[in-house]
Write a protein that holds these residues in place. Structure first.
Motif, mmCIF file in Angstrom:
data_model
loop_
_atom_site.group_PDB
_atom_site.id
_atom_site.type_symbol
_atom_site.label_atom_id
_atom_site.label_comp_id
_atom_site.label_asym_id
_atom_site.label_seq_id
_atom_site.Cartn_x
_atom_site.Cartn_y
_atom_site.Cartn_z
ATOM 1 N N THR A 197 46.175 11.175 67.992
ATOM 2 C CA THR A 197 47.593 11.225 68.337
ATOM 3 C C THR A 197 48.304 10.124 67.566
ATOM 4 O OG1 THR A 197 47.188 12.052 70.577
ATOM 5 C CG2 THR A 197 49.300 10.999 70.171
ATOM 6 N N GLU A 201 54.707 10.720 65.102
ATOM 7 C CA GLU A 201 54.798 12.173 65.010
ATOM 8 C C GLU A 201 55.038 12.810 66.378
ATOM 9 O OE1 GLU A 201 51.154 13.333 63.187
ATOM 10 O OE2 GLU A 201 51.717 12.565 61.191
ATOM 11 N N LEU A 202 54.378 12.287 67.400
ATOM 12 C CA LEU A 202 54.525 12.849 68.742
ATOM 13 C C LEU A 202 55.880 12.503 69.344
ATOM 14 C CD1 LEU A 202 53.253 14.159 71.337
ATOM 15 C CD2 LEU A 202 52.605 11.828 71.985
ATOM 16 N N TYR A 203 56.273 11.243 69.228
ATOM 17 C CA TYR A 203 57.502 10.791 69.887
ATOM 18 C C TYR A 203 58.237 9.827 68.955
ATOM 19 C CZ TYR A 203 60.577 8.810 73.454
ATOM 20 O OH TYR A 203 61.679 8.407 74.171
ATOM 21 N N THR A 214 53.433 6.938 75.780
ATOM 22 C CA THR A 214 53.441 8.396 75.613
ATOM 23 C C THR A 214 52.284 8.841 74.734
ATOM 24 O OG1 THR A 214 55.863 8.394 75.823
ATOM 25 C CG2 THR A 214 54.841 10.365 74.890
ATOM 26 N N ALA A 215 52.038 8.100 73.649
ATOM 27 C CA ALA A 215 50.934 8.436 72.749
ATOM 28 C C ALA A 215 49.594 8.319 73.456
ATOM 29 C CB ALA A 215 50.969 7.538 71.508
ATOM 30 N N ASN A 218 49.137 11.177 75.903
ATOM 31 C CA ASN A 218 48.827 12.397 75.153
ATOM 32 C C ASN A 218 47.362 12.404 74.714
ATOM 33 O OD1 ASN A 218 50.275 14.798 73.629
ATOM 34 N ND2 ASN A 218 48.837 13.899 72.181
ATOM 35 N N ASP A 262 47.779 19.689 70.769
ATOM 36 C CA ASP A 262 48.332 18.592 69.980
ATOM 37 C C ASP A 262 49.337 17.763 70.783
ATOM 38 O OD1 ASP A 262 46.824 19.479 67.877
ATOM 39 O OD2 ASP A 262 48.458 20.567 66.911
ATOM 40 N N ARG A 263 50.081 18.432 71.673
ATOM 41 C CA ARG A 263 51.128 17.762 72.464
ATOM 42 C C ARG A 263 50.790 17.915 73.951
ATOM 43 N NH1 ARG A 263 56.533 18.617 69.425
ATOM 44 N NH2 ARG A 263 57.282 19.532 71.359
#
Length: 697
Positions: A197, A201-203, A214-215, A218, A262-263
């Motif tokens: 993660t 890219e995620l947040y 958050t990462a 995830n 992925d999310r």
């Protein structure tokens, strides 16, 4: 050839709900199977067997003739609650290894000044949080180049310790992604089997703690979701599914399995997030757009609020004590369900929940080994539930075992089992009412301006009591109530959120151009994603929002704007939208003050056609639907009242029933307290009103 069916599956803690829409027959049917937490596909298999038996077709035929098979799941939520995610490692900027525990120096609201409140359990233990010497500044420039050896040392430790999933989050990586992306290359090289993660890219939003948390969340959930999605996808592929399974996200939309892997953080509130859409849908015939939807299942009680047709989205919140930045449908969740256990605390007071008997062993009345008194046992003793069993008799109930369980709390309190049952009923209702107040009164909404929509199998037994306590005088309870979230999935669209950081003041042309170019860049990616998924430009929609604040403010607010070009001519509309939103939230605006943007967000929709609820024909007279009478308890004295019991399946449009009464549907039991009247609408919903008023608000 047009597919005949659409299938929605909502896997809860106790039951898994199935809704199948049949275009050819013009019908929507609901089925239930006990959840199997240790083997989720087993519950799906059992549910499809019920559907196959009803339709007279094999599971393979049904699935092959589905345009969409949609799955909402509590797997991610349960993994976070029970701390059973994957073994996770974090690679972060050196010196920021403890930001997850420092948590901006903030304790959750209500515990800020409580020195005895325990620290949250860390999803990544301290020894698996490895700092990397590197530094990007707030303007995006690189002050210290990344030390690649530090990344490699972290990978060696992770390999030695059996880490299966890795999160990467560096300071100010959203303004310069070079270091994070290079670190990701090294992790993929050294740990090819690990799930990765990347925070930017995620947040891709500012605030290092929120992005890191958050990462990590995830990464922690990714192995669980990968295993679950893989098993479900493989199962449906074997059955001949023509389309990939869609999964319901906590942002209120659908996504394919790869996206959910992925999310994975978007799976946290997967199940209850579809309730607002379903609530609005069943209220549409009555032109109601202020809706509070409550969903009581076997384990939890979920509440959502929709004002003027818009459901609140949460961002940057503490969910189960972990900061989550990505957008989530605002759901208030309590440990209050049919399986919630009654107990006596150290002061000798009766309490209910949050402990739950779940699906295994379940309430004592299920006869599966449970001995603790639960809400379902209390409802059976109160006469609300049919002693012959639930689900049309397929789930037999034992009144004797329920009473024996209730005596575990009744005897120490010196009261009867019936009085203890009503005490539990009252306490669990008060807990739920407090939850409803948190999403309404505490946020400035008067619950009396809303319609209360019932969802979940256990809600209908409590719905009039809840409305009475809240002062709400109109209830909409669809026949599909016990599977309303599964139905909500079948009428939802594919939805993806794309974000970017844009810390600029709205006072010059370069700033406008930067915001405009960022919107178009992220939307181009989203449209390409949806087009690969089979959507066309005609079936793709875009909504934009900006996180904005006045210069000098610490926190920003989210403002919805149109999809127009952002330039010197249109910027006045953006500023005005912010001023109005600020007034709505805080009662004032500062139109003289400069405005700045912090983040941008585009929500991309892939619109799908919606199945429609069939119109209900007039049925037999109410008198013919009367099954008999049984004693039901409606006060603390514990004395029963002779109460008529009606067969909901025999009632047709226009049927009107005055309380006290009980209506037994196949998958739920509706308790109508004295003073309430239920009328069955042709849309298939009971409209339940209090005698003080003949119509809803």
């Amino acid at each position: 050839m047009t597919a005949q069916y659409r299938l929605g599956i909502d896997a809860g803690g106790t039951f898994t709900d199935f809704v199948i829409a049949d275009r050819k027959a013009g019908s929507i049917k609901l089925f239930k199977a006990l959840s199997t937490p240790s083997n989720p596909t087993k519950a799906i298999e059992n549910g499809l067997a019920l559907i196959a038996e009803h339709l007279g077709r094999s599971a393979e035929e049904i699935v092959a003739n589905c345009d969409l098979c949609i799955n909402g799941t509590t797997v991610g939520l349960n993994a976070l609650i029970t701390h059973r995610g994957g073994k996770t490692g974090l690679i972060c900027t050196a010196g920021h290894e403890d930001s997850l525990e420092i948590r901006n120096g903030h304790k959750e609201d209500g515990y800020r000044y409580d020195p005895e409140y325990p620290a949250a359990t860390m999803l990544v233990p301290r020894y698996l949080r490895k700092g990397v010497r590197e530094r990007v500044l707030a303007d995006g420039s690189i002050r210290t180049a990344m030390n690649e050896d530090d990344v490699r040392d972290a990978c060696r430790l992770f390999l030695k310790e059996g880490v299966e999933t890795v999160a990467i989050s560096f300071v100010w990586s959203v303004l310069n992604t070079r270091h994070e992306k290079r670190a990701a290359e090294i992790v993929r090289e050294m740990m090819p089997d690990a799930i990765l993660t990347v925070g930017c890219e995620l947040y891709p939003q500012i605030r290092e703690y929120t992005r890191s948390s958050t990462a990590v969340a995830n990464a922690y959930l990714a192995p669980v979701m990968r295993k679950y999605v893989g098993a479900v996808d493989q199962y449906f592929q074997k059955l001949g599914a023509r389309q990939p399974v869609r999964y319901f996200q906590s942002n209120g939309g659908l996504a394919i399995g790869q996206v959910m892997t992925d999310r994975s953080v978007y799976a946290i509130n997967s199940g209850p997030a579809s309730a607002p859409q379903a609530g609005l849908y069943v209220c549409a015939p009555f032109k109601k757009k202020n809706v509070i939807t409550v969903d009581m299942g076997g384990t939890s009680f979920d509440i959502t609020l929709t004002k003027d047709g818009q459901t609140n989205l949460n961002k940057n919140i503490d969910f189960l004590r972990y900061r989550i930045g990505v957008p989530m449908i605002q759901v208030e969740t309590l440990g209050a369900g049919g399986g919630s256990i009654g107990w006596i605390d150290s002061l000798g007071l009766l309490q209910v929940g949050p402990q739950s008997a779940g699906a295994d062993p379940g309430p004592a009345c299920y006869g599966q080994g449970g001995v603790e008194p639960t809400t379902s046992d209390a409802n059976l003793v109160l006469g609300y539930l049919n002693p012959e069993g639930l689900l049309g008799g397929k789930l037999p109930l034992s009144l004797d075992k329920a009473k024996a369980a209730l005596k575990r709390i009744a005897d120490p309190l010196g009261i009867s089992a019936e009085q203890a049952a009503y005490g539990m009923f009252t306490i669990v209702n008060n807990n739920m009412v407090n939850g409803i107040r948190r999403v309404s009164v505490e946020r400035g909404y008067d619950p009396r301006d809303f319609v209360l929509v019932g969802a979940g199998g256990a809600t209908a037994a409590h719905i009039t009591a809840l409305a009475r306590e809240m002062g709400i005088d109109t209830i909409v309870l669809p026949k599909l109530a016990s599977g309303l979230c599964a139905f909500g999935q079948t009428i939802s669209d594919v939805k993806y959120n794309y974000m970017a950081t844009a810390p600029v003041r709205l006072d010059n042309d370069p700033a406008y151009k930067r915001i405009d170019s960022l919107f178009k860049e992220v939307e181009r990616k989203g449209i390409q994603h949806l087009e690969k998924d089979g959507f066309t430009k005609k079936t793709i929609g875009v909504k934009r929002s900006l996180d904005m604040r006045y210069v000098g403010q610490v926190h920003e607010c989210t403002v919805d704007i149109g999809t127009f070009d952002i330039n010197a001519r249109s910027i006045a509309k953006v500023k005005e939208a912010f001023h109005k939103r600020h007034e709505e939230l805080y009662t004032y605006s500062e139109r003289h003050n400069a405005v700045e943007v912090v983040n941008i967000e585009s929500t991309l929709y892939g619109y799908i056609d919606k199945p429609r609820l069939p119109k209900l024909a007039k049925g037999a007279s109410v008198a013919k639907a009367l099954k008999g009478h049984r004693k039901a308890i409606f006060d603390a004295k514990g004395k029963g009242t002779r109460t008529p019991v009606y067969d909901g399946g025999s009632l047709g449009a226009g049927a009107t029933i005055k309380g006290p009464a009980i209506i037994e549907e196949v998958t739920t039991t509706i308790v109508i307290e004295p003073g309430w009247t239920a009328k069955l609408d042709q849309s298939g919903s009971y409209v339940i009103t209090h005698k003080r008023k003949t119509g809803g608000r």
